[in-house]
Design an enzyme around this catalytic site. Structure first.
Site, PDB file in Angstrom:
ATOM      1  N   HIS A 130      42.869  87.460  20.539  1.00  0.00           N
ATOM      2  CA  HIS A 130      42.125  87.869  19.330  1.00  0.00           C
ATOM      3  C   HIS A 130      40.635  87.516  19.406  1.00  0.00           C
ATOM      4  O   HIS A 130      39.871  87.924  18.527  1.00  0.00           O
ATOM      5  CB  HIS A 130      42.715  87.215  18.072  1.00  0.00           C
ATOM      6  CG  HIS A 130      44.113  87.636  17.757  1.00  0.00           C
ATOM      7  ND1 HIS A 130      44.479  88.964  17.622  1.00  0.00           N
ATOM      8  CD2 HIS A 130      45.254  86.917  17.552  1.00  0.00           C
ATOM      9  CE1 HIS A 130      45.785  89.028  17.354  1.00  0.00           C
ATOM     10  NE2 HIS A 130      46.280  87.814  17.311  1.00  0.00           N
ATOM     11  N   ASP A 167      52.385  90.685  23.198  1.00  0.00           N
ATOM     12  CA  ASP A 167      52.363  89.868  21.974  1.00  0.00           C
ATOM     13  C   ASP A 167      52.618  90.780  20.771  1.00  0.00           C
ATOM     14  O   ASP A 167      52.264  91.953  20.786  1.00  0.00           O
ATOM     15  CB  ASP A 167      50.991  89.205  21.860  1.00  0.00           C
ATOM     16  CG  ASP A 167      50.922  88.144  20.779  1.00  0.00           C
ATOM     17  OD1 ASP A 167      51.006  86.949  21.125  1.00  0.00           O
ATOM     18  OD2 ASP A 167      50.778  88.506  19.597  1.00  0.00           O
ATOM     19  N   HIS A 169      51.199  90.775  17.991  1.00  0.00           N
ATOM     20  CA  HIS A 169      49.946  91.140  17.326  1.00  0.00           C
ATOM     21  C   HIS A 169      49.076  91.961  18.276  1.00  0.00           C
ATOM     22  O   HIS A 169      49.053  91.701  19.483  1.00  0.00           O
ATOM     23  CB  HIS A 169      49.178  89.873  16.923  1.00  0.00           C
ATOM     24  CG  HIS A 169      49.949  88.954  16.033  1.00  0.00           C
ATOM     25  ND1 HIS A 169      50.644  87.861  16.518  1.00  0.00           N
ATOM     26  CD2 HIS A 169      50.166  88.992  14.701  1.00  0.00           C
ATOM     27  CE1 HIS A 169      51.236  87.239  15.495  1.00  0.00           C
ATOM     28  NE2 HIS A 169      50.977  87.907  14.386  1.00  0.00           N
ATOM     29  N   ASP A 248      55.965  86.269  20.495  1.00  0.00           N
ATOM     30  CA  ASP A 248      56.235  86.254  19.053  1.00  0.00           C
ATOM     31  C   ASP A 248      56.869  87.545  18.536  1.00  0.00           C
ATOM     32  O   ASP A 248      57.116  87.669  17.339  1.00  0.00           O
ATOM     33  CB  ASP A 248      54.973  85.898  18.254  1.00  0.00           C
ATOM     34  CG  ASP A 248      53.729  86.581  18.775  1.00  0.00           C
ATOM     35  OD1 ASP A 248      53.843  87.458  19.658  1.00  0.00           O
ATOM     36  OD2 ASP A 248      52.626  86.237  18.305  1.00  0.00           O
TER      37      ASP A 248
END
Ligand SMILES: [Zn+2]
Length: 313
Positions: A130, A167, A169, A248
């Site tokens: 991120h 991931d 996200h 995740d």
């Protein structure tokens, strides 16, 4: 060339000292749970351990403006905690941890591109995907996978590097850094709509972004990999494959709502490893991103590393 040990494992005790608050999900126990599962599964015996070095400003500046690197150094507190964004904080050990995480990425690329190891996994935190060019975000400070990619391109003369991000996200920071850069192909899946709410608004042609709806599981994931990632990777012919390896999207991880299983992480690693073997002399570097359900995280990394280390045959 004969490669004595297939897979390097890079970590550092400094990465355990970075803490963002008593109940923060991105916590030191994530790294120890990975270590524990590697020991109990026996996979750890097949890995060669290295301590992560500190990334240099030159290595970071290939991704982040030097002013940003200096601002992070200056933000580091001598005691207490400072917040960089609502989710991301620094304690007195965070700067060292972040420099080790990015340094691990550089070391991993060097070990693999110097033919010392076939693959390398970095069990490090803070994660990176991120982190944008000039903005910390979502538990991330430096974009570790981007630092590895730029190092491979600049220092080892590669022309094409693929980044695989599974991931849950969207890796908005990695996209911010590489969108429109034809030397990098980024293939990702992510839950959508979901934090950070990016990745679907006309992404650049070097971004293979596959959003998945909440509740999607193995079947939708495998269809995305087979139907979208694989053709793009085959056409791109990467000379090195990097994983932004977040775990995740696991069904036991309540950070999000995808439903992958331990086996899916072994499966996707096999698919991508086959591409790496066809085009990149098998060279793979993998970096830990998310993964917050400790048992599922450790078990899933075991599945990932079993394949990377060739123990699944
Ligand atoms: Zn994540």
């Amino acid at each position: 060339m004969k490669i004595a040990m297939p897979t390097a494992y890079i970590t550092h005790a400094d990465c355990l000292k970075h803490e963002m608050g008593a109940h923060h999900p991105e916590r030191p126990a994530r790294l120890t749970s990975v270590d524990d599962q590697l020991i109990s599964s026996g996979v750890g015996e097949h890995l060669t351990r290295f301590d992560a070095p500190l990334a240099s400003d030159e290595q970071l500046a290939r991704v982040h403006p030097l002013e940003y690197v200096r601002a992070i150094r200056e933000a580091a507190p001598s005691r207490g905690t400072v917040h960089l964004d609502p989710d991301t904080a620094m304690n007195p050990f965070t700067l060292q941890a972040a420099l080790r995480a990015a340094g691990a990425a550089v070391m991993a690329a060097d070990l693999v591109l110097q033919n010392k190891f076939q693959s390398a996994f970095c069990n490090v935190r803070p994660p990176g995907h991120h982190a944008c060019r000039a903005r910390p975000m979502g538990f991330c400070i430096f974009n570790n996978v981007a630092v590895a990619a730029r190092h491979a391109l600049a220092e080892h003369g590669l022309e094409r590097v693929a980044i695989i991000d599974f991931d849950v996200h969207h890796g908005n920071g990695t996209e911010d850094i590489f969108e429109g850069d034809d030397s990098v192909l980024m293939a990702s899946i992510f839950q959508h709509p979901f934090y950070p709410y990016s990745g679907t608004d006309s992404p650049a042609s070097n971004m293979v972004n596959i959003p998945l709806a909440a509740g999607a599981g193995s079947q939708q994931f495998r269809e995305a990999v087979t139907g979208a990632w694989m053709p793009a990777l085959e056409a791109f012919r990467p000379q090195l494959v990097l994983f932004s390896a977040g775990f995740d999207a696991h069904q036991e991880d309540d950070m999000a709502m995808l439903r992958l299983s331990d086996a899916d992480y072994g499966w996707v690693t096999r698919q991508v490893k086959a591409v790496a073997e066809r085009h990149a002399a098998g060279r793979i570097v993998s970096l830990l991103e998310g993964g917050y359900a400790l048992s599922a995280l450790g078990r899933s990394v075991v599945q990932h590393l079993r394949v990377l280390a060739g123990l699944d045959r």
